[in-house]
Design an enzyme around this catalytic site. Structure first.
Site, PDB file in Angstrom:
ATOM      1  CG  ASP A   2      -1.856   1.167   1.263  1.00 39.61           C
ATOM      2  OD1 ASP A   2      -2.700   1.282   0.371  1.00 39.61           O
ATOM      3  OD2 ASP A   2      -1.729   1.993   2.200  1.00 39.61           O
ATOM      4  CD  GLU A  47      -2.174   2.804  -3.358  1.00 40.16           C
ATOM      5  OE1 GLU A  47      -3.127   3.568  -3.619  1.00 40.16           O
ATOM      6  OE2 GLU A  47      -1.917   2.421  -2.200  1.00 40.16           O
TER       7      GLU A  47
END
Length: 581
Positions: A244, A281
């Site tokens: 993330d 990400e």
């Protein structure tokens, strides 16, 4: 059994295990570590008291039966009997499916989700990407506020439930990827600062103090994160991890944390004989993220490509707010640029950021499968005020165009759960904070955020209202009725073509050739002998493909092969895939 904990600031550490207290001793070989023996077994409850303070859960806890604030529990991973012999499934040629355990089914458990995995195997998906499963306060939430990075959310089914899910997926030939959050921890139930300098005020993130990757004590913090990642891949047999928001991992050391992590994962892959991969990400548009370590990069195996999503979304919807503004000026040109070059912002000016952004990809060195392409994700749906999916914004024909572009583009495609049948349920932002003050602040903050963009407060769902989560659960009766069934058949057909035609998984970005007409709203591209055309306009389009007689492999609406002049006449809001023979 030996227990150990890193607590460099403590003068005294006590272990409480099954109600019995044991004084720990300093480890003479590891600075700041404490260790000791105690009788324990699978399920034994324990915790650590620092300088006679309260008993706290283990930072490396494998299980939190009573939630983040409760005692930890011992997990004997050897007790689980794996049924499936699994040699792994690599990233090249993959199709990912982003799944949130808590809303994939109304039950919201690993076991209930596992019962629906046959649907994905039949669809043509190769890997399931689970959104975060670490413990967080309450029962329902997105999972990005986890606090125990080695443990599994109990309401989902805990460690045993997760292993059953992975085992079932592997039995169906599906790889499994886990979304992990290293850039911050949740505000509630986070006891790491009591143990050591896990966070630093040297850098700041949108969530507060940054995780300590480069300040004093950071060696142990980095090891904590790396070991956690390896534990998911080793103990739960995950095939990969999605990292993330890596742009929030601030690290000024000569060897970046991501480089260290990728090296450790590659070593584990070599040791186990299974292909393992990391997907970032990242909004940096920096090729170093996916460049091999030997070439000066971080060595991650792929990254999400929001530029493709933004270009596609603006072309489909006409939305131009926020970060969509740069793409909305000429969305078809933006799509063409991402399809052939990967990034749209590759050193160009970003009006949203007020500066230049990104750097060009070297198409001779970066394979297309290292970029993930998608028309929807949990972020792009759930961070809208009402959590409305693309199906609520455009016609079924335009959804078919989005699917055709996503599933035939030179990227690794990823679907968001329910997208494959144009789910009519929204996917909204929901929480279940047990701290009343935090719950109130989150609800008020969400409404205030969207009120600033013109939304009436009463139109913004309350994250703490249980009905918000309930609305977000998939309706599994939809795929059996129209118009959902037709969309599902279209996805299945496109995925079958992707698996059947090697040109559609060719990793060479430079081999993709695109033509488009901004005014007439059509775009076509070539990948080897495969031709793909979409018409997003309201009128039939004459598209000069230059390939007379190409055979139609799939068409959303009935369409004839191009005539002798090589012109394709494509109906409005429709897509077609052809093969030059």
């Amino acid at each position: 059994m030996q227990f150990e904990v890193w607590a460099p600031q403590a003068g005294r550490v006590t272990l409480q295990c099954d109600g019995v207290r044991h004084a720990l001793e300093r480890d003479p070989e590891r600075e700041g570590w404490w260790r000791g023996e105690a009788g324990a077994h699978d399920g034994s409850r324990y915790g650590f008291a620092l300088d006679d303070g309260p008993v706290l859960p283990d930072p490396r806890s494998r299980r939190q039966p009573d939630g983040p604030d409760g005692l930890s529990a011992v997990v004997d991973h050897d007790r689980f009997a794996w049924r499936t012999e699994w040699t792994g499934r690599p990233l090249p040629g993959a199709v990912l499916y982003e799944l949130h355990v808590g809303t994939y089914t109304r039950e919201g458990t690993f076991d209930a989700a596992a019962e629906r995995l046959g649907h994905l195997a039949e669809l043509g998906v190769t890997h399931v990407e689970l959104m975060p499963v670490c413990p967080f306060p309450g029962r329902h939430g997105w999972g990005y506020e986890g606090v125990s990075l080695w443990a599994v959310h109990e309401p989902y089914g805990g460690p045993e439930g997760l292993k059953r899910f992975v085992d079932r997926a592997h039995a169906l030939g599906l790889g499994v990827v886990l979304d992990v959050v290293h850039n911050h921890l949740g505000p509630s139930g986070n006891h790491l600062p009591s143990f050591g300098p896990y966070f630093t005020d040297t850098h700041h993130t949108p969530w507060g103090a940054a995780v300590n990757l480069d300040a004093p004590g950071s060696d142990e913090v980095r090891a904590f994160l790396v070991d956690s990642a390896l534990a998911w891949l080793r103990d739960y047999r995950f095939d990969g991890l999605r990292l993330d928001a890596v742009h929030a991992l601030v690290d000024t050391r000569a060897c970046h944390f991501l480089e260290e992590l990728s090296g450790a994962v590659d070593a584990l892959a070599a040791g186990t004989g299974r292909p393992l991969f990391l997907i970032a990400e990242s909004d940096l548009n920096d090729p170093r993220v996916v460049r091999p370590r030997a070439q000066g990069g971080f060595g991650l195996h792929a990254q999400w490509n929001d530029d493709f999503h933004h270009a596609l979304h603006t072309a489909l919807t006409g939305e131009a707010q926020g970060y969509y503004a740069d793409f909305a000026r000429a969305p078809f040109a933006a799509l063409a640029k991402t399809l052939t070059g990967g990034f749209f912002h590759d050193g160009t000016y970003s009006s949203f950021r007020g500066r230049r952004h990104g750097r060009p990809l070297d198409r001779d060195r970066v394979a297309g499968h290292r970029l993930l392409g998608y028309s929807q994700t949990h972020d792009q749906v759930g961070n809208r005020a009402r959590g409305d999916r693309l199906a609520a914004l455009v016609s079924p024909g335009l959804l078919a165009c989005a699917a055709a572009l996503t599933l035939t583009a030179p990227f690794t495609p990823m679907l968001f759960m329910g997208e494959e049948w144009a789910a009519g349920t929204p996917w909204q932002f929901f929480t279940d904070h047990t701290d009343p003050e935090l719950a109130k602040a989150v609800s008020a903050g969400r409404r205030r955020e969207f009120a600033a963009h013109g939304w009436a407060e009463q139109d913004v769902p309350d994250p703490q209202d249980p009905a918000t989560r309930d609305r977000s659960c998939l309706d599994w009766s939809e795929p059996e009725r129209e118009p959902h069934a037709r969309v599902l058949s279209w996805y299945r057909l496109l995925l079958a073509l992707r698996h059947e035609h090697p040109d559609l998984t060719d990793p060479d970005l430079g081999d993709t050739k695109v033509v488009h007409d901004e005014g007439r709203r059509w775009l076509a591209f070539r990948r080897g002998d495969v031709r793909v055309a979409v018409n997003l306009g309201a009128e039939r389009a004459a598209i000069p493909l230059g390939v007379p007689g190409a055979r139609v492999l799939a068409a959303w609406e009935p369409v004839q092969s191009p005539g002798p002049d090589g012109v394709l006449h494509l109906p409005a809001e429709s897509a077609v895939v052809l093969l030059q023979e």
